[in-house]
Design a protein around this motif. Structure first.
Motif, mmCIF file in Angstrom:
data_model
loop_
_atom_site.group_PDB
_atom_site.id
_atom_site.type_symbol
_atom_site.label_atom_id
_atom_site.label_comp_id
_atom_site.label_asym_id
_atom_site.label_seq_id
_atom_site.Cartn_x
_atom_site.Cartn_y
_atom_site.Cartn_z
ATOM 1 N N ILE A 1 2.768 -16.110 -5.882
ATOM 2 C CA ILE A 1 1.842 -15.306 -6.685
ATOM 3 C C ILE A 1 2.646 -14.278 -7.477
ATOM 4 N N ALA A 2 2.028 -13.702 -8.465
ATOM 5 C CA ALA A 2 2.577 -12.508 -9.108
ATOM 6 C C ALA A 2 1.933 -11.312 -8.421
ATOM 7 N N ALA A 3 2.736 -10.353 -7.999
ATOM 8 C CA ALA A 3 2.205 -9.167 -7.317
ATOM 9 C C ALA A 3 2.875 -7.929 -7.905
ATOM 10 N N TRP A 4 2.087 -6.897 -8.141
ATOM 11 C CA TRP A 4 2.664 -5.679 -8.724
ATOM 12 C C TRP A 4 1.798 -4.473 -8.377
ATOM 13 N N VAL A 5 2.351 -3.291 -8.621
ATOM 14 C CA VAL A 5 1.622 -2.049 -8.393
ATOM 15 C C VAL A 5 1.630 -1.243 -9.689
ATOM 16 N N ASN A 6 0.489 -0.687 -10.035
ATOM 17 C CA ASN A 6 0.369 0.230 -11.175
ATOM 18 C C ASN A 6 0.336 1.662 -10.642
#
Length: 685
Positions: A414-419
């Protein structure tokens, strides 16, 4: 198999339809498309997998073909014909023009309707009770009421009672503010057909029309929403439908966007702390011992979730990561930091418990209402309230599931990120590839599927679309590529002599000079840019030379810009449109409305979103080349779409100028040129 009588019926109606079309020209490509659609849906090639991927160039007449072939096969097979589009424009064309035309001029006897999501309809019960309880009405507003809101609700109510409004948000003559619409919108938790007061609600009447209709027009997002619910919730069951997915090249991206999830850590803590009010409301209205256990479970789980969310928030505060210009940080290969894994595992378990408990409280309330143990006026606020929390908890559950998904060597991560923004940290996740999802939800479930578009191939091959859509070689899917009937060799494609490539510092000034020299006086010009800043830069330089003739995307609405452009063209004056990638598709400027098209740069997408970056990273990790496997195929597709703006009808003329010399200096350039229609190519020396 396609019976002789069905073939005869299609041919006969082809004659009726085409005779009714003014200036119709018979096209072999269209006839072939009709035949192949009918054969695939009838199971001529494969009875268990009736799927056709058809690229049909502009001018072939796709909508006529798939209605003419799909409708009689569907009617004879006792199936619904579901036509799904990516744009509102095509939906409106089908509903207001194409399908009514078929009904008038063919022998086919059929009904059709436009399917919309529940939230496009008001709930009759909510609408009619607005005037009865003004105090409750005011309390229900999620946003502060404004002057005129009550008057608008009164007008909506009166128009509905007088039969002048159907309860469809889109049919009201002016936009209804969100804060007002939220008070009367249909929701699946309180607006249930099983409840006598809701059986005549607009959504349920529309749902009945869908069940009765032979042809259903829908958009890709609503189709995916129904399929995610298992099918048969909004639309008929997939195995009872023949699907036509027009503008199918949008489907992979829409599917990916539809499947993503995000959770704001701070906001989630705030609403979880308010979940106690659900228990309070239920206990005040529902007097059953069975509410005690789920009520306690809900509160315990919510408290646990708040604690876990706090620990995640604390982790990011104490372990600052490197953010990009958009205040985003992507986790490599979708792997979240070890420091938050345990909290995510706990959140996954507690969210499941909490969701189950809220669902039980909602179901108990519904049962008490059906048994007439409580009043509707007491039950409805609970059903609405629990519904809101159920939706929020389902979103949490979707995110935790993605973030904790087991990794596989063969499947994309998956693509996972934090803003990190003003409202705090937001965790986000998205699948990279949705082919498996489409296979599970649609390809393996549907009675038949026709995917069509003017651009489904990249670099003269269906391979890229196959990978995106989860279609495999030799799985029974049929493929068809039909070229447009236009006289492409009559159109000049000029590769301009440029000293600089777009990546070099002198390109911008050279671009300004070139565009200025190539504008055709008293003609219709369109210049497509790869970026807004470059478009604005050139516009500033050229506005003095063309003060009244230049229309720049973003400075006014698209509709007004096109209207102004056409007005100047009709007057025989110079007109220049400046636009970015969004004008390279769906812009229809036939005849004298466009004769001079300039494309400033090859449409290479920079992988700057977390999902695109993650996809490129994964391909690289597998020894692949993301530029060749993603960027070039996407650029090929977009370049074809951009060039397609010039020629919309068989009588259209003009020229296309490409101001990017990389098509002749780079190894990949030839494949991009070769994938275009057979224009008359000129390379300036």
């Amino acid at each position: 198999m396609l019976s002789d009588s069905l073939k005869k019926e299609i041919r006969a109606n082809y004659e009726l339809i085409t005779q009714a079309l003014p200036q119709f020209k018979a096209r072999k490509a269209q006839n072939y498309l009709v035949a192949e659609i009918a054969k695939v849906l009838a199971g001529h090639y494969d009875k268990s997998r009736r799927i056709l991927v058809a690229e049909a160039g502009t001018g072939i007449g796709k909508s006529l073909a798939y209605i003419l072939a799909g409708l009689p096969v569907a009617l004879r097979s006792n199936k619904k014909l579901v036509i799904s589009t990516a744009t509102v424009t095509l939906q409106e064309q089908l509903i207001t023009k194409d399908l009514p035309f078929f009904l008038r001029h063919s022998d086919f006897k059929f009904t059709f309707t436009l399917a919309k999501g529940r939230q496009r309809y008001c709930c009759e019960h909510k609408l009619l009770k607005q005037q009865d309880d003004e105090a409750q009405q005011a309390a229900l507003f999620t946003e502060k009421p404004q002057a005129g809101d009550k008057a608008l609700l009164d007008r909506l109510r009166n128009a509905y009672l007088d039969g002048k409004w159907t309860g469809d948000q889109d049919s009201w003559p002016t936009p209804i503010p969100h804060r007002v619409w939220q008070q009367i919108v249909s929701d699946k938790y309180s607006c249930k057909k099983a409840l006598a007061n809701h059986r005549q609600c607009p959504f349920h009447r529309a749902r009945d029309n869908i069940n009765k209709a032979d042809v259903i027009v829908v958009n890709h997002a609503l189709l995916l929403a129904d399929l995610e619910l298992g099918g048969g919730v909004i639309l008929p069951e997939p195995d009872a439908c023949f699907y036509v997915l027009d503008e199918a090249h949008h489907l992979p991206k829409i599917s990916r966007d539809f499947s993503n999830a995000s959770v704001n850590i701070k906001t989630s803590q705030e609403w979880l702390k308010k979940i106690k009010q659900v228990s309070t409301h239920v206990n005040r209205v529902v007097h059953r011992q069975t509410t005690i256990t789920p009520g306690l479970t809900m509160l315990d789980s919510a408290n646990e979730m708040v604690n876990d969310l706090k620990s995640i928030e604390l982790y990011f505060r104490n372990n600052p990561v490197e953010y990009n210009k958009s205040n985003q940080h992507r986790f490599a290969m979708g792997e979240v930091p070890d420091g938050i894994v345990n909290a995510l595992i706990n959140l996954k378990e507690e969210t499941k418990k909490c969701l189950s408990a809220v669902n039980k409280l909602s179901n108990i309330t519904s049962e008490e209402l059906k048994d007439a143990n409580i009043k509707l006026s007491d039950a409805e606020p609970i059903l609405i309230e629990t519904g809101v929390f159920i939706q929020r908890l389902e979103n949490l559950a979707a995110l935790w599931k993605m973030l904790l998904k087991d990794r596989s060597e063969t499947q994309a991560p998956i693509a996972a990120w934090v803003n990190n923004e003003n409202e705090g940290f937001t965790l986000c996740a998205s699948p990279l590839e949705v082919g498996g999802l489409l296979e599970y939800m649609l390809w393996s479930q549907a009675a038949g599927v026709i995917l069509c578009s003017a651009t489904l191939t990249s670099l003269n091959s269906f391979d890229y679309f196959k990978r995106q859509a989860g279609l495999k070689d030799n799985d029974g899917t049929q493929y068809l590529k039909l070229t447009s009937p236009f006289d492409y060799p009559a159109i000049k494609l000029i590769v301009a002599k440029m000293n600089n490539e777009p990546t070099e510092s002198g390109f911008d000034n050279e671009l300004v000079d070139n565009i200025a020299q190539r504008i055709e006086e008293k003609e219709a010009n369109l210049v497509l840019f790869a970026s807004y800043w470059q478009m604005k830069l050139v516009a500033e330089k050229l506005r003095r030379k063309f003060p009244n003739a230049l229309f720049v995307q973003g400075e006014t609405s698209r509709t007004k810009m096109i209207e102004a452009h056409k007005k100047r063209c009709d007057q025989g004056l110079t007109s220049i449109l400046f636009g970015t990638g969004s004008l390279s598709e769906g812009l229809d400027l036939p005849g004298h409305y466009l004769t001079n098209l300039m494309i400033t740069k090859l449409p290479f997408a920079v992988p700057d979103s977390p999902v695109e970056e993650a996809h490129a990273e994964w391909i690289t990790s597998k020894g692949g080349n993301p530029f060749m496997q993603i960027t070039i195929p996407e650029a090929s597709k977009k370049l074809i779409q951009s060039c397609g703006r010039l020629i919309r009808k068989e009588t259209d003329t003009g020229k296309i100028t490409l101001l990017d010399k990389r098509v002749i200096t780079k190894r990949y350039g030839k494949s991009l040129i070769d994938s275009l229609p057979p224009f008359a190519l000129t390379i300036e020396k």
